[in-house]
Design a protein around this motif. Structure first.
Motif, PDB file in Angstrom:
ATOM      1  N   TYR A   1     -19.799  60.547  29.416  1.00  0.00           N
ATOM      2  CA  TYR A   1     -18.382  60.674  29.750  1.00  0.00           C
ATOM      3  C   TYR A   1     -17.962  62.135  29.638  1.00  0.00           C
ATOM      4  CZ  TYR A   1     -13.512  59.156  30.192  1.00  0.00           C
ATOM      5  OH  TYR A   1     -12.226  58.953  30.635  1.00  0.00           O
ATOM      6  N   LYS A   2     -17.264  62.625  30.628  1.00  0.00           N
ATOM      7  CA  LYS A   2     -16.841  64.027  30.658  1.00  0.00           C
ATOM      8  C   LYS A   2     -15.857  64.301  29.524  1.00  0.00           C
ATOM      9  CE  LYS A   2     -15.844  65.674  34.741  1.00  0.00           C
ATOM     10  NZ  LYS A   2     -16.491  66.867  35.287  1.00  0.00           N
ATOM     11  N   MET A   3     -16.066  65.421  28.843  1.00  0.00           N
ATOM     12  CA  MET A   3     -15.215  65.786  27.718  1.00  0.00           C
ATOM     13  C   MET A   3     -13.904  66.435  28.170  1.00  0.00           C
ATOM     14  SD  MET A   3     -16.613  64.807  24.872  1.00  0.00           S
ATOM     15  CE  MET A   3     -17.087  63.335  25.798  1.00  0.00           C
ATOM     16  N   ALA A   4     -13.960  67.242  29.205  1.00  0.00           N
ATOM     17  CA  ALA A   4     -12.759  67.934  29.686  1.00  0.00           C
ATOM     18  C   ALA A   4     -12.858  68.149  31.184  1.00  0.00           C
ATOM     19  CB  ALA A   4     -12.574  69.263  28.970  1.00  0.00           C
ATOM     20  N   LYS A   5     -11.720  68.269  31.813  1.00  0.00           N
ATOM     21  CA  LYS A   5     -11.680  68.474  33.257  1.00  0.00           C
ATOM     22  C   LYS A   5     -12.171  69.874  33.601  1.00  0.00           C
ATOM     23  CE  LYS A   5      -7.586  68.422  34.940  1.00  0.00           C
ATOM     24  NZ  LYS A   5      -6.288  67.867  35.350  1.00  0.00           N
ATOM     25  N   SER A   6     -12.935  69.972  34.677  1.00  0.00           N
ATOM     26  CA  SER A   6     -13.443  71.252  35.139  1.00  0.00           C
ATOM     27  C   SER A   6     -12.522  71.826  36.201  1.00  0.00           C
ATOM     28  CB  SER A   6     -14.859  71.086  35.716  1.00  0.00           C
ATOM     29  OG  SER A   6     -15.253  72.251  36.420  1.00  0.00           O
ATOM     30  N   LEU A   7     -12.524  73.134  36.282  1.00  0.00           N
ATOM     31  CA  LEU A   7     -11.725  73.812  37.302  1.00  0.00           C
ATOM     32  C   LEU A   7     -12.168  73.401  38.700  1.00  0.00           C
ATOM     33  CD1 LEU A   7      -9.615  76.017  37.945  1.00  0.00           C
ATOM     34  CD2 LEU A   7     -11.479  77.687  37.855  1.00  0.00           C
ATOM     35  N   TYR A   8     -13.427  73.004  38.819  1.00  0.00           N
ATOM     36  CA  TYR A   8     -13.982  72.695  40.133  1.00  0.00           C
ATOM     37  C   TYR A   8     -14.096  71.193  40.402  1.00  0.00           C
ATOM     38  CZ  TYR A   8     -15.129  77.584  39.646  1.00  0.00           C
ATOM     39  OH  TYR A   8     -15.045  78.930  39.446  1.00  0.00           O
ATOM     40  N   ASP A   9     -13.408  70.381  39.609  1.00  0.00           N
ATOM     41  CA  ASP A   9     -13.415  68.946  39.880  1.00  0.00           C
ATOM     42  C   ASP A   9     -12.782  68.655  41.235  1.00  0.00           C
ATOM     43  OD1 ASP A   9     -14.690  68.129  37.630  1.00  0.00           O
ATOM     44  OD2 ASP A   9     -12.887  67.688  36.483  1.00  0.00           O
ATOM     45  N   ASP A  10     -13.247  67.590  41.846  1.00  0.00           N
ATOM     46  CA  ASP A  10     -12.723  67.169  43.150  1.00  0.00           C
ATOM     47  C   ASP A  10     -11.233  66.856  43.025  1.00  0.00           C
ATOM     48  OD1 ASP A  10     -12.180  66.090  45.591  1.00  0.00           O
ATOM     49  OD2 ASP A  10     -13.764  64.595  45.565  1.00  0.00           O
ATOM     50  N   GLN A  11     -10.419  67.553  43.778  1.00  0.00           N
ATOM     51  CA  GLN A  11      -8.972  67.369  43.703  1.00  0.00           C
ATOM     52  C   GLN A  11      -8.465  66.211  44.556  1.00  0.00           C
ATOM     53  OE1 GLN A  11      -7.147  69.288  41.556  1.00  0.00           O
ATOM     54  NE2 GLN A  11      -9.162  70.060  40.959  1.00  0.00           N
ATOM     55  N   HIS A  12      -9.365  65.616  45.362  1.00  0.00           N
ATOM     56  CA  HIS A  12      -8.944  64.565  46.293  1.00  0.00           C
ATOM     57  C   HIS A  12      -9.336  63.171  45.817  1.00  0.00           C
ATOM     58  CE1 HIS A  12      -7.786  67.699  49.097  1.00  0.00           C
ATOM     59  NE2 HIS A  12      -8.982  68.250  48.943  1.00  0.00           N
ATOM     60  N   GLY A  13      -9.941  63.094  44.650  1.00  0.00           N
ATOM     61  CA  GLY A  13     -10.203  61.789  44.055  1.00  0.00           C
ATOM     62  C   GLY A  13     -11.435  61.068  44.554  1.00  0.00           C
ATOM     63  N   THR A  14     -12.274  61.730  45.356  1.00  0.00           N
ATOM     64  CA  THR A  14     -13.489  61.062  45.819  1.00  0.00           C
ATOM     65  C   THR A  14     -14.516  60.931  44.699  1.00  0.00           C
ATOM     66  OG1 THR A  14     -14.338  63.190  46.598  1.00  0.00           O
ATOM     67  CG2 THR A  14     -13.174  61.810  48.199  1.00  0.00           C
ATOM     68  N   VAL A  15     -14.437  61.831  43.723  1.00  0.00           N
ATOM     69  CA  VAL A  15     -15.287  61.757  42.541  1.00  0.00           C
ATOM     70  C   VAL A  15     -14.369  61.712  41.315  1.00  0.00           C
ATOM     71  CG1 VAL A  15     -17.064  62.894  41.176  1.00  0.00           C
ATOM     72  CG2 VAL A  15     -17.128  63.052  43.672  1.00  0.00           C
ATOM     73  N   SER A  16     -14.659  60.799  40.407  1.00  0.00           N
ATOM     74  CA  SER A  16     -13.789  60.618  39.250  1.00  0.00           C
ATOM     75  C   SER A  16     -13.764  61.877  38.382  1.00  0.00           C
ATOM     76  CB  SER A  16     -14.270  59.439  38.408  1.00  0.00           C
ATOM     77  OG  SER A  16     -13.524  59.348  37.208  1.00  0.00           O
ATOM     78  N   SER A  17     -12.578  62.290  37.990  1.00  0.00           N
ATOM     79  CA  SER A  17     -12.429  63.421  37.077  1.00  0.00           C
ATOM     80  C   SER A  17     -11.894  62.954  35.731  1.00  0.00           C
ATOM     81  CB  SER A  17     -11.489  64.478  37.681  1.00  0.00           C
ATOM     82  OG  SER A  17     -10.206  63.923  37.931  1.00  0.00           O
TER      83      SER A  17
END
Length: 374
Positions: free
Chosen positions: A277-293
């Protein structure tokens, strides 16, 4: 450009990534090439307006990534500056000033002054010093409140007797008081006599844990005698955050179950495996929701709400790498991400991390643990 290696391991370690790999990648990208062979005219490594700064809690990159970085002109003058924690007299002075600050902020109308006698050497982990001072201030505050403001004079004498592993706190006034705290594991302070807990929720949790069928053996006796005081420090936001670490899954499970039934007004985030499970959101996370952030930091912020309520987080760390991933979250400073402000930062007051570790406990996790039970 600041590159925060912080807890990233050096070369020659099985952890992924490590400093050598990142230095090689950095050298390639800045030089405008795909392999660490020679400098390209397409890169930006000759731009003297870029000032690179590396930070690390381990040996810095010049000893491990120097070969990769030295190919670039911008790194030819890379210089190492070592920052050391305060020790000795400086550590003692820090403890005095910090204790005075805490008591004056918690009891602002009394104008208290702090004096020390028989202080320890001060040569210890700064996190341990901070934790101990906050506990001293908490017990001093309780003592002064019990005396009544009218009975307190602006002189509080704090004595630490290292040879006796004891901390005595006295306050002069019409009804002079003295309390004695013993120094437990990890430098935590506990009442020398069984005076019970401060908070009713701590008392109920302690009562349930003492009756828990998995904790009846003598090996849990030290834990059962001290854990109520740790809960008091969490519920009254003395520790920020409170971090309980154990290699015993039965124990961490019992603590979680007990807190769910004995504490009200608390949110729970359970069974979080740090390896997946991801600990914190990345600056480069998908902003359109195709990949869970989805990430734990945002989960905690949501659970805290606007009033920053109490939250229990159960973390599972099955590997050394997973222990490294949780390091920043359980650190005793606000958690920041890209573009964070003081308002959007994750503040740790009221957070209780229950961390189960498989295998050896890493130095990074051990240093941050408020209470450690193998």
């Amino acid at each position: 450009v600041v590159l925060g290696f912080e807890e990233m391991a050096v070369h020659g370690c099985a952890r992924d990534p490590n400093q050598m790999e990142i230095c090689q990648l950095l050298s390639q990208r800045l030089a405008g090439r795909a392999a660490a062979t020679r400098e390209s005219d397409k890169g930006m490594s000759g731009d003297s307006s870029i000032i690179p700064v590396f930070t690390s809690n381990y040996v810095l990159v010049e000893n491990y990534g120097g070969a990769a970085l030295s190919k670039l002109r911008m790194f030819t003058n890379l210089t190492s500056i070592e920052m050391k924690a305060i020790t000795g007299a400086q550590s003692i002075e820090f403890a005095r000033v910090y204790l005075e600050h805490l008591l004056q902020s918690w009891l602002p109308s009394l104008g208290l002054k702090i004096r020390y006698r028989n202080l320890e050497s001060g040569n210890q982990d700064t996190r341990k010093v901070v934790r101990r001072v906050r506990m001293m201030a908490f017990h001093g505050k309780l003592m002064i409140e019990a005396m009544g403001a009218d009975s307190v004079e602006p002189a509080c004498v704090v004595t630490f007797d290292h040879s006796e592993s004891e901390c005595k706190i006295s306050c002069s006034g019409k009804n002079r008081r003295l309390i004695c705290l013993r120094v437990g594991e990890r430098g935590n302070l506990f009442p020398s006599h069984d005076t019970g807990t401060v908070d009713r929720r701590s008392a109920e949790a302690s009562r349930q844990l003492n009756k828990h069928p998995l904790l009846v053996t003598s090996q849990f006796s030290p834990f059962l005698s001290e854990f109520g005081s740790i809960l008091d420090c969490w519920l009254h936001r003395v520790l920020s955050p409170t971090v309980f670490v154990s290699k015993n899954r039965d124990l961490t499970t019992a603590v979680v179950q007990t807190l769910k039934t004995s504490t009200d007004g608390v949110s729970f985030i359970l069974n979080v495996n740090a390896s997946f499970y991801k600990m914190a959101k990345s600056l480069y996370d998908d902003q359109h929701g195709t990949v869970s952030s989805a990430n734990l930091r945002d989960d905690i912020l949501s659970a805290q709400g606007d009033d920053r309520g109490l939250v229990v987080v159960e973390l599972l760390c099955p590997s050394i790498d997973s222990q490294m991933l949780v390091r920043e979250l359980i650190e005793d400073t606000p958690s920041m991400t890209a573009y964070s402000t003081s308002k959007s930062a994750l503040h740790k007051s009221g957070l209780f991390f229950i961390v189960h570790v498989d295998g050896d406990v890493s130095p990074e996790i051990e240093s941050r643990a408020s209470y450690l039970f193998h």
